[in-house]
Scaffold this active site. Structure first.
Site, PDB file in Angstrom:
ATOM      1  N   CYS A  71       9.484  -8.551  -1.229  1.00 19.49           N
ATOM      2  CA  CYS A  71       8.407  -8.306  -0.432  1.00 19.49           C
ATOM      3  C   CYS A  71       6.941  -8.681  -0.612  1.00 19.49           C
ATOM      4  O   CYS A  71       6.820  -8.902  -2.037  1.00 19.49           O
ATOM      5  CB  CYS A  71       8.270  -6.541  -0.539  1.00 19.49           C
ATOM      6  SG  CYS A  71       9.639  -5.584   0.311  1.00 19.49           S
ATOM      7  N   ARG A 114       3.117 -10.654  -7.781  1.00 15.30           N
ATOM      8  CA  ARG A 114       4.345 -10.558  -8.436  1.00 15.30           C
ATOM      9  C   ARG A 114       4.534 -11.683  -9.423  1.00 15.30           C
ATOM     10  O   ARG A 114       5.574 -12.342  -9.172  1.00 15.30           O
ATOM     11  CB  ARG A 114       5.523 -10.452  -7.306  1.00 15.30           C
ATOM     12  CG  ARG A 114       5.217  -9.299  -6.231  1.00 15.30           C
ATOM     13  CD  ARG A 114       6.340  -8.879  -5.638  1.00 15.30           C
ATOM     14  NE  ARG A 114       6.900  -7.868  -6.179  1.00 15.30           N
ATOM     15  CZ  ARG A 114       8.068  -7.435  -5.336  1.00 15.30           C
ATOM     16  NH1 ARG A 114       8.410  -7.857  -4.489  1.00 15.30           N
ATOM     17  NH2 ARG A 114       8.626  -6.418  -6.416  1.00 15.30           N
ATOM     18  N   ASP A 129       6.976   2.744  -4.690  1.00 16.65           N
ATOM     19  CA  ASP A 129       7.758   2.586  -3.261  1.00 16.65           C
ATOM     20  C   ASP A 129       7.784   3.744  -2.302  1.00 16.65           C
ATOM     21  O   ASP A 129       8.511   3.561  -1.248  1.00 16.65           O
ATOM     22  CB  ASP A 129       9.125   2.392  -3.712  1.00 16.65           C
ATOM     23  CG  ASP A 129       9.224   1.117  -4.526  1.00 16.65           C
ATOM     24  OD1 ASP A 129      10.343   0.824  -5.492  1.00 16.65           O
ATOM     25  OD2 ASP A 129       8.296   0.265  -4.775  1.00 16.65           O
ATOM     26  N   ASN A 182      17.670  -0.255  -6.209  1.00 14.16           N
ATOM     27  CA  ASN A 182      17.215  -1.065  -7.469  1.00 14.16           C
ATOM     28  C   ASN A 182      17.844  -0.498  -8.590  1.00 14.16           C
ATOM     29  O   ASN A 182      17.464  -1.043 -10.079  1.00 14.16           O
ATOM     30  CB  ASN A 182      15.660  -0.330  -7.521  1.00 14.16           C
ATOM     31  CG  ASN A 182      14.842  -0.737  -6.545  1.00 14.16           C
ATOM     32  OD1 ASN A 182      15.238  -2.041  -5.684  1.00 14.16           O
ATOM     33  ND2 ASN A 182      13.732  -0.482  -6.161  1.00 14.16           N
ATOM     34  N   ARG A 236      16.445  -4.665   4.595  1.00 12.80           N
ATOM     35  CA  ARG A 236      16.800  -5.068   3.071  1.00 12.80           C
ATOM     36  C   ARG A 236      16.953  -3.869   2.031  1.00 12.80           C
ATOM     37  O   ARG A 236      17.727  -4.106   0.885  1.00 12.80           O
ATOM     38  CB  ARG A 236      15.622  -5.757   2.393  1.00 12.80           C
ATOM     39  CG  ARG A 236      15.385  -7.086   3.210  1.00 12.80           C
ATOM     40  CD  ARG A 236      14.226  -7.812   2.356  1.00 12.80           C
ATOM     41  NE  ARG A 236      14.368  -7.774   1.074  1.00 12.80           N
ATOM     42  CZ  ARG A 236      13.249  -7.539   0.323  1.00 12.80           C
ATOM     43  NH1 ARG A 236      12.173  -7.577   0.705  1.00 12.80           N
ATOM     44  NH2 ARG A 236      13.414  -7.472  -0.968  1.00 12.80           N
TER      45      ARG A 236
HETATM   46  C1  EPZ Z   1      10.639  -3.387  -9.333  1.00 16.79           C
HETATM   47  O1  EPZ Z   1       9.945  -4.480  -8.749  1.00 16.79           O
HETATM   48  C2  EPZ Z   1      11.299  -2.780  -7.935  1.00 16.79           C
HETATM   49  N1  EPZ Z   1      12.207  -3.862  -7.375  1.00 16.79           N
HETATM   50  C3  EPZ Z   1      10.128  -2.758  -7.051  1.00 16.79           C
HETATM   51  O2  EPZ Z   1      10.621  -1.976  -5.710  1.00 16.79           O
HETATM   52  C4  EPZ Z   1       9.146  -1.554  -7.352  1.00 16.79           C
HETATM   53  O3  EPZ Z   1       8.157  -1.420  -6.665  1.00 16.79           O
HETATM   54  C5  EPZ Z   1       8.659  -2.075  -8.851  1.00 16.79           C
HETATM   55  O4  EPZ Z   1       9.801  -2.211  -9.674  1.00 16.79           O
HETATM   56  C6  EPZ Z   1       7.870  -0.964  -9.338  1.00 16.79           C
HETATM   57  O5  EPZ Z   1       8.476   0.252  -9.653  1.00 16.79           O
HETATM   58  C7  EPZ Z   1      13.367  -3.851  -7.822  1.00 16.79           C
HETATM   59  O6  EPZ Z   1      13.739  -2.998  -8.546  1.00 16.79           O
HETATM   60  C8  EPZ Z   1      14.545  -4.887  -7.240  1.00 16.79           C
HETATM   61  P1  EPZ Z   1       7.186  -4.698 -11.758  1.00 16.79           P
HETATM   62  P2  EPZ Z   1       9.416  -5.345 -10.030  1.00 16.79           P
HETATM   63  O7  EPZ Z   1       7.747  -5.652 -12.670  1.00 16.79           O
HETATM   64  O8  EPZ Z   1      10.254  -5.491 -11.229  1.00 16.79           O
HETATM   65  C9  EPZ Z   1       3.341  -6.342 -12.923  1.00 16.79           C
HETATM   66  C10 EPZ Z   1      11.112  -1.791  -3.603  1.00 16.79           C
HETATM   67  O9  EPZ Z   1      10.385  -1.598  -2.382  1.00 16.79           O
HETATM   68  N2  EPZ Z   1       4.150  -7.601 -13.443  1.00 16.79           N
HETATM   69  O10 EPZ Z   1       7.451  -3.253 -12.576  1.00 16.79           O
HETATM   70  O11 EPZ Z   1       8.934  -6.772  -9.451  1.00 16.79           O
HETATM   71  C11 EPZ Z   1       3.398  -6.592 -11.543  1.00 16.79           C
HETATM   72  O12 EPZ Z   1       2.436  -7.505 -10.778  1.00 16.79           O
HETATM   73  C12 EPZ Z   1      10.823  -2.805  -4.472  1.00 16.79           C
HETATM   74  O13 EPZ Z   1      12.422  -1.468  -3.661  1.00 16.79           O
HETATM   75  C13 EPZ Z   1       3.513  -8.633 -14.558  1.00 16.79           C
HETATM   76  O14 EPZ Z   1       2.236  -8.637 -14.418  1.00 16.79           O
HETATM   77  O15 EPZ Z   1       8.131  -4.496 -10.384  1.00 16.79           O
HETATM   78  C14 EPZ Z   1       3.230  -5.354 -10.976  1.00 16.79           C
HETATM   79  O16 EPZ Z   1       1.831  -5.045 -10.850  1.00 16.79           O
HETATM   80  C15 EPZ Z   1       9.197  -3.182  -4.112  1.00 16.79           C
HETATM   81  N3  EPZ Z   1       4.220  -9.319 -14.800  1.00 16.79           N
HETATM   82  C16 EPZ Z   1       3.578  -4.477 -12.058  1.00 16.79           C
HETATM   83  O17 EPZ Z   1       3.793  -5.236 -13.062  1.00 16.79           O
HETATM   84  C17 EPZ Z   1       5.642  -9.628 -14.784  1.00 16.79           C
HETATM   85  O18 EPZ Z   1       6.299 -10.684 -15.371  1.00 16.79           O
HETATM   86  C18 EPZ Z   1       4.947  -3.621 -11.680  1.00 16.79           C
HETATM   87  O19 EPZ Z   1       5.761  -4.914 -11.364  1.00 16.79           O
HETATM   88  C19 EPZ Z   1       6.191  -8.733 -14.061  1.00 16.79           C
HETATM   89  C20 EPZ Z   1       5.425  -7.629 -13.583  1.00 16.79           C
END
Ligand code: EPZ
Length: 418
Positions: free
Chosen positions: A116, A121, A305, A23, A397
């Site tokens: 995932c 998301r 995670d 990440n 992945r």
């Molecule tokens: C990143 O995903 C990571 N992936 C995820 O890791 C990790 O679980 C996540 O951050 C949280 O730490 C990568 O870095 C590639 P978020 P991301 O945007 O960016 C809400 C793994 O297993 N949200 O921080 O998609 C969303 O619904 C993966 O390595 C909005 O509402 O996570 C969630 O509830 C899985 N609107 C929360 O924020 C948006 O536009 C956290 O999501 C974006 C997100």
């Protein structure tokens, strides 16, 4: 299709060199589109998400060459701003490319990202942040179409500290005119690593790791050689494996601070943990005591995670636990699979109520996502008897050479084609 065949019951002993963080590498790969300078990223993990991100860069016209474990990216010939939908659907981090592609071409076209299946998301925070920087966005037929005359700095307040939205806005702001301030920004170590990389190619960013990030737009960027931080989630996964199977495992090359929330819980569980610089040793030879409650939170809270992996540990600890998943709506898909192995878990909304049982029993189970799949592997290694884990492409992945590393520690695990 491939599967793991695992004979459980072996204790785990030895050292594990932690891979560079998936990440961190993924947004850094996206960031290479910003510069015409050559970028060498060192010790890149051999995982599917990285391979797919490199394929996307190649489709954009970037040159990408593996040199051993390193990868050299030259984006000076990049000439396409459309991210192929088949690849975009493969990984969530394809969406990070929006910021850097718009910065380079003032146009971008991408299908909604994949990744995932752990929740809705949405990407609304990504898009609203880009709009504030001057990007006109149209969403049509499953595509996000972006264009702008110029990018100009703005103050952006995120409704929630989204990792991806923070990173996307950082990338778009690097060469924007003026100052961009991101408030309520994500604080993950991978965000700090992205700032370090971007400043290494000539950006002017400060504040990553705090809730407020300030980006001063620059005109010129260069190349660099960069070693990303180690993968705190891989380290946590192996430490939890040692706790569940018993034995003594040393995770090498990891900053303990980056997984301090996990280490606190493992000590509460009864594990013996010692830290020496970038080495974390976990020792356990007894039945663990259940942690009463675990709530996933944005960093520095308990990482979502590692939620599946710690839940598997709670399933064979003494007592009861409640695990609450606050970030993603459907991140308990692995629970029915754990039940096939004898787990006693009830899921109500975002809570998993766990009653510890003596042992997992070997069974045939299916991986539905990356971290849930890893949790099933840990459960099978600790189980009594033989297990089969199907659809392990999800695990590939994010974990490089997973079965080799586990075998080196004494786990009885082989990969076979189905
Ligand atoms: C990143 O995903 C990571 N992936 C995820 O890791 C990790 O679980 C996540 O951050 C949280 O730490 C990568 O870095 C590639 P978020 P991301 O945007 O960016 C809400 C793994 O297993 N949200 O921080 O998609 C969303 O619904 C993966 O390595 C909005 O509402 O996570 C969630 O509830 C899985 N609107 C929360 O924020 C948006 O536009 C956290 O999501 C974006 C997100």
């Amino acid at each position: 299709m491939e599967k793991y065949i695992i004979n459980g019951g072996n204790k785990l002993y030895g050292n594990i060199k932690i891979q560079t963080a998936k990440n961190s590498v993924l947004p850094i790969l996206a960031a290479t589109v910003l510069t015409d300078g050559k970028v060498k990223i060192l010790n890149v993990p051999r995982i599917t998400d990285v391979k797919n991100m490199v394929k996307i860069l190649t489709c954009l016209g970037c040159k990408a060459v593996y040199e051993g474990d390193d990868i050299v990216i030259d984006s000076s010939c990049a000439d396409c701003y459309e991210i192929p939908s088949a690849l975009a659907h493969e990984l969530r981090s394809s969406v990070f490319l929006l910021g850097s592609v718009i910065s380079r071409f003032h146009h971008a076209k991408i299908a909604y990202p994949g990744g995932c299946d752990i929740g809705l998301r949405p990407v609304d925070l990504h898009l609203s942040g880009l709009k504030k920087l001057g990007v006109q966005i149209t969403e049509r037929n499953g595509y996000i179409l972006c264009k702008c005359d110029r990018l100009r700095g703005e103050e952006i307040m995120l409704d929630c500290p989204s990792v991806g939205a923070t990173e996307n806005i950082m990338l778009a702001a690097v060469k924007a005119e003026g100052i961009t301030v991101i408030k309520n920004a994500a604080r993950e170590p991978e965000i700090e690593d992205l700032q370090k990389f971007l400043n290494g190619i000539g950006a002017k960013i400060k504040g990553a790791g705090s809730g407020t990030i300030v980006i001063e737009g620059v005109k010129k960027l260069t190349g660099t050689n960069f070693l990303p931080i180690s993968d705190r989630i891989e380290a946590g996964t192996f430490l939890i494996a040692a706790a569940m199977c018993g034995g003594e495992v040393c995770a090498e090359g990891i900053c303990a601070e980056n997984i301090s929330s996990l280490l606190h819980k493992l000590k509460e569980n009864g594990c013996k943990i010692s830290i020496n610089n970038d080495k974390i040793v976990l020792e356990n030879h007894k039945k663990l005591v259940s942690v009463k409650s675990i709530e996933t939170q944005p960093y520095p809270g308990f990482p979502t995670d590692l939620q599946a992996q710690i839940t598997a540990l709670c399933c064979i600890s003494e007592g009861h636990s409640i695990i609450t998943e606050n970030l993603f709506e459907t991140r308990f898909k692995y629970i029915p699979e754990l039940r096939k192995m004898g787990a006693d878990v009830t899921v109500i909304d975002r809570n998993a109520f766990v009653r510890g049982v003596d042992k997992f029993k070997g069974a045939t189970v299916i991986a539905h996502d990356l971290r849930g799949g890893a949790a099933l592997v840990l459960a099978a290694l600790a189980a009594e008897g033989k297990s089969e884990i199907l659809d392990i492409s999800h695990i590939d992945r994010g974990y490089g050479a997973f079965e080799y590393k586990l075998r080196d520690l004494g786990g009885d695990i082989v990969r076979v084609s189905v």
